[in-house]
Every structure is written in structure tokens, then in C-alpha cells.
Design a protein around this motif. Structure first.
Motif, short mmCIF file in Angstrom:
data_model
loop_
_atom_site.label_atom_id
_atom_site.label_comp_id
_atom_site.label_asym_id
_atom_site.label_seq_id
_atom_site.Cartn_x
_atom_site.Cartn_y
_atom_site.Cartn_z
N LEU A 89 14.26 23.56 -0.39
CA LEU A 89 14.78 24.05 0.87
C LEU A 89 14.05 25.33 1.28
CD1 LEU A 89 18.66 23.72 0.40
CD2 LEU A 89 17.16 22.21 1.71
N SER A 90 14.00 25.59 2.57
CA SER A 90 13.53 26.89 3.02
C SER A 90 14.65 27.91 2.78
CB SER A 90 13.18 26.86 4.51
OG SER A 90 14.34 26.65 5.29
N GLY A 91 14.30 29.18 2.83
CA GLY A 91 15.30 30.22 2.61
C GLY A 91 16.46 30.11 3.57
N VAL A 92 16.16 29.91 4.85
CA VAL A 92 17.24 29.86 5.85
C VAL A 92 18.07 28.59 5.70
CG1 VAL A 92 15.88 28.73 7.69
CG2 VAL A 92 17.76 30.31 8.28
N LYS A 93 17.45 27.48 5.31
CA LYS A 93 18.22 26.26 5.09
C LYS A 93 19.13 26.41 3.88
CE LYS A 93 15.20 22.87 7.32
NZ LYS A 93 14.37 21.66 7.13
N THR A 123 13.28 38.58 6.34
CA THR A 123 13.34 37.84 7.60
C THR A 123 12.11 36.96 7.83
OG1 THR A 123 14.69 39.58 8.58
CG2 THR A 123 13.61 38.06 10.10
N GLU A 124 10.94 37.49 7.60
CA GLU A 124 9.71 36.74 7.87
C GLU A 124 9.46 35.64 6.83
OE1 GLU A 124 6.44 39.38 8.30
OE2 GLU A 124 7.25 40.38 10.08
N ASP A 125 10.21 35.66 5.74
CA ASP A 125 10.01 34.67 4.68
C ASP A 125 11.05 33.56 4.69
OD1 ASP A 125 7.80 36.07 3.21
OD2 ASP A 125 9.34 37.62 3.02
N LEU A 126 12.03 33.64 5.56
CA LEU A 126 13.12 32.66 5.53
C LEU A 126 12.66 31.25 5.86
CD1 LEU A 126 16.16 34.56 7.11
CD2 LEU A 126 15.73 34.04 4.70
N ALA A 127 11.58 31.12 6.60
CA ALA A 127 11.08 29.77 6.93
C ALA A 127 10.29 29.15 5.78
CB ALA A 127 10.22 29.83 8.19
N GLN A 128 9.94 29.95 4.79
CA GLN A 128 9.15 29.45 3.66
C GLN A 128 10.05 28.74 2.65
OE1 GLN A 128 5.79 29.67 3.61
NE2 GLN A 128 6.05 30.57 5.66
N PRO A 129 9.50 27.76 1.92
CA PRO A 129 10.30 27.10 0.88
C PRO A 129 10.62 28.07 -0.25
CG PRO A 129 8.01 26.40 0.75
CD PRO A 129 8.13 27.19 2.01
N VAL A 130 11.78 27.90 -0.83
CA VAL A 130 12.20 28.77 -1.93
C VAL A 130 11.21 28.70 -3.09
CG1 VAL A 130 14.02 29.17 -3.64
CG2 VAL A 130 14.62 28.65 -1.27
N SER A 131 10.55 27.58 -3.25
CA SER A 131 9.56 27.42 -4.32
C SER A 131 8.42 28.43 -4.21
CB SER A 131 9.01 26.00 -4.34
OG SER A 131 8.38 25.71 -3.09
N ALA A 132 8.18 28.95 -3.01
CA ALA A 132 7.11 29.93 -2.80
C ALA A 132 7.57 31.36 -3.03
CB ALA A 132 6.56 29.79 -1.37
N TYR A 133 8.85 31.55 -3.31
CA TYR A 133 9.41 32.89 -3.48
C TYR A 133 9.10 33.44 -4.87
CZ TYR A 133 12.34 32.65 0.77
OH TYR A 133 12.80 32.58 2.05
#
Length: 237
Positions: A89-93, A123-133
Motif C-alpha cells: 500500500l502507499s502511505g496514504v492508502k 506529506t511528500e512521501d504519502l503517495a509512495q509505497p510503504v516498501s520504499a520507506y
């Protein structure tokens, strides 16, 4: 808010937590201190309804976690020492998924996601998948998720691990604000300096048994929490 009464948990016939009792009241930031393997995580998981236990009971806002587990879970949040998030999932999802579970309305969730993401710089990272965090980013996301439904009680296991100094300061501010509004926080930590400065109350557990608990100022007296902890660790009791 949280009452642990004569809590006992056994593995292979051996009590890893033995007859533990403590109480966290509304407004308390309560630290749970002990060496590795002392029984902190076991106690925390039982309080969250994750682990069954062998003796005693645990109450959240007057409700038994044994008798009303779902009702208890609706008013708490839990952050484990190593949050396992949904990497696909993305962060926001992910945050919206958690908000859906707790029935948070659209306007409230959007405002809270925006506010907490901004203060944690996510905020700018919420669209990225959690796997990239990174680990620290996942920890921040888990904290936002824990606050999103405005729970009465927040339970955390080593919440400062992986956070940079700015994020740590932000979390401490959020903890104080939450409790000033009538909430409660119960958390384990090895960072004794943070516990001493931040917490109203503290409990120290050793080999599954509660050694001491109470107001922070009373427990540490004229010395430091670190000095008290080390003295108790050296004690053969």
C-alpha cells in the motif's frame, strides 16, 4: 484507563510475568521499564488483546480485555517495537485503511492525515509505497496511524527507536498533548532519560515481577531514574 490486576502469563509452565498489578489513569504518561526479557512486551501484548494469559485480568476504561476484546480495541492504539505495515500500500492508502477500520469520517481523517504528515515531514512521501520507506519513515507512519482515530489509550513498545531527534521531539509533544486532553499513554522504553523527563509515572519490572511503581518523582527520589534502575537490577531480590 488501564488496570492490570494480578496478571500472569506462562510459557511451558513457567511464569514469564507473575502476578503483576498496576494502574494507568487518564492524563498519565506511564513508562514501563525493564531489561530485555523482563516481560514488558508480553504485558503490553496482553493489554492490547493480542496474547491470552493465564491469570488475573486487564481492564481498559472499565472493560475486561477477556470479556470485551473488540470494545477495548476500539478505544486503544498499539505501536509494536517493529511495526509490520502493508508494504504494497502507499502511505496514504495505509492511513485510510486504518481510518476505515475505526470508522473515522472523511473530513476528520483528511485533516488528521494532513496535520500529522506535515509535522513529521511525510506529506511528500504519502503517495509512495510503504516498501520504499526507511525504518524511521515506517515508524512515523505507524505513529500517525495510532493517532488517527483519537484513541483514549495509546500503548507503545519502544516507540522512539528509529526516530531522528526532530521526530522524537514531535512524538513527545504529541504524547503530552494527548494526555493533557484526558487520554493516557503506557509505553516501554530503554531511553531512561526520556522517561524521566516525560513521564508522570513509572513501573519497573524484573524477571517478570513488578519491582516498584508510582509517581516518577517518588520512585526516583533525589537521584535519577537510571540510578534507581541500575540499583534494582543489581539487587538479588
Amino acid at each position: 484507563m488501564l488496570k492490570i490486576r494480578n496478571f500472569t502469563k506462562c510459557y511451558d509452565g513457567k511464569a514469564v510475568v507473575d502476578d503483576l498489578s498496576l494502574e494507568v489513569a487518564a492524563g498519565d504518561i506511564y513508562a514501563f521499564i525493564g531489561h530485555n526479557g523482563a516481560g514488558k512486551t508480553t504485558t503490553i501484548k496482553a493489554a492490547c488483546g493480542i496474547l491470552q494469559f493465564d491469570g488475573g485480568d486487564i481492564f481498559i476504561d472499565g472493560m475486561s480485555v477477556k470479556e470485551k476484546p473488540l470494545e477495548c480495541k476500539k478505544i486503544i492504539s498499539y505501536i509494536p517495537d517493529n511495526p509490520e505495515l502493508y508494504d504494497y500500500l502507499s502511505g496514504v492508502k495505509y492511513l485510510n485503511f486504518v481510518a476505515d477500520i475505526y470508522g473515522v469520517g472523511k473530513a476528520d481523517r483528511e485533516e488528521r492525515i494532513r496535520r500529522y504528515a506535515d509535522i513529521f515531514g511525510l506529506t511528500e512521501d504519502l503517495a509512495q509505497p510503504v516498501s520504499a520507506y526507511s525504518h524511521g519513515m515506517k515508524q512515523k507512519l505507524a505513529i500517525i496511524a495510532a493517532w488517527i482515530h483519537e484513541p483514549k489509550l495509546i500503548i507503545m513498545d519502544e516507540p522512539f527507536v528509529g526516530l531522528d531527534p526532530v521526530a522524537s521531539h514531535t512524538l513527545k509533544t504529541m504524547m503530552r498533548e494527548h494526555c493533557d486532553k484526558g487520554g493516557a499513554i503506557f509505553f516501554s522504553t530503554h531511553v531512561l532519560e526520556v522517561a524521566e523527563k516525560l513521564c508522570d509515572k513509572v513501573a519497573i519490572i524484573k524477571n517478570g515481577k513488578l519491582v516498584t511503581c508510582g509517581d516518577m518523582e517518588t520512585v526516583k527520589g533525589d537521584t535519577s531514574l537510571e540510578a534507581v534502575f541500575l540499583e534494582l537490577e543489581d539487587d538479588n531480590v
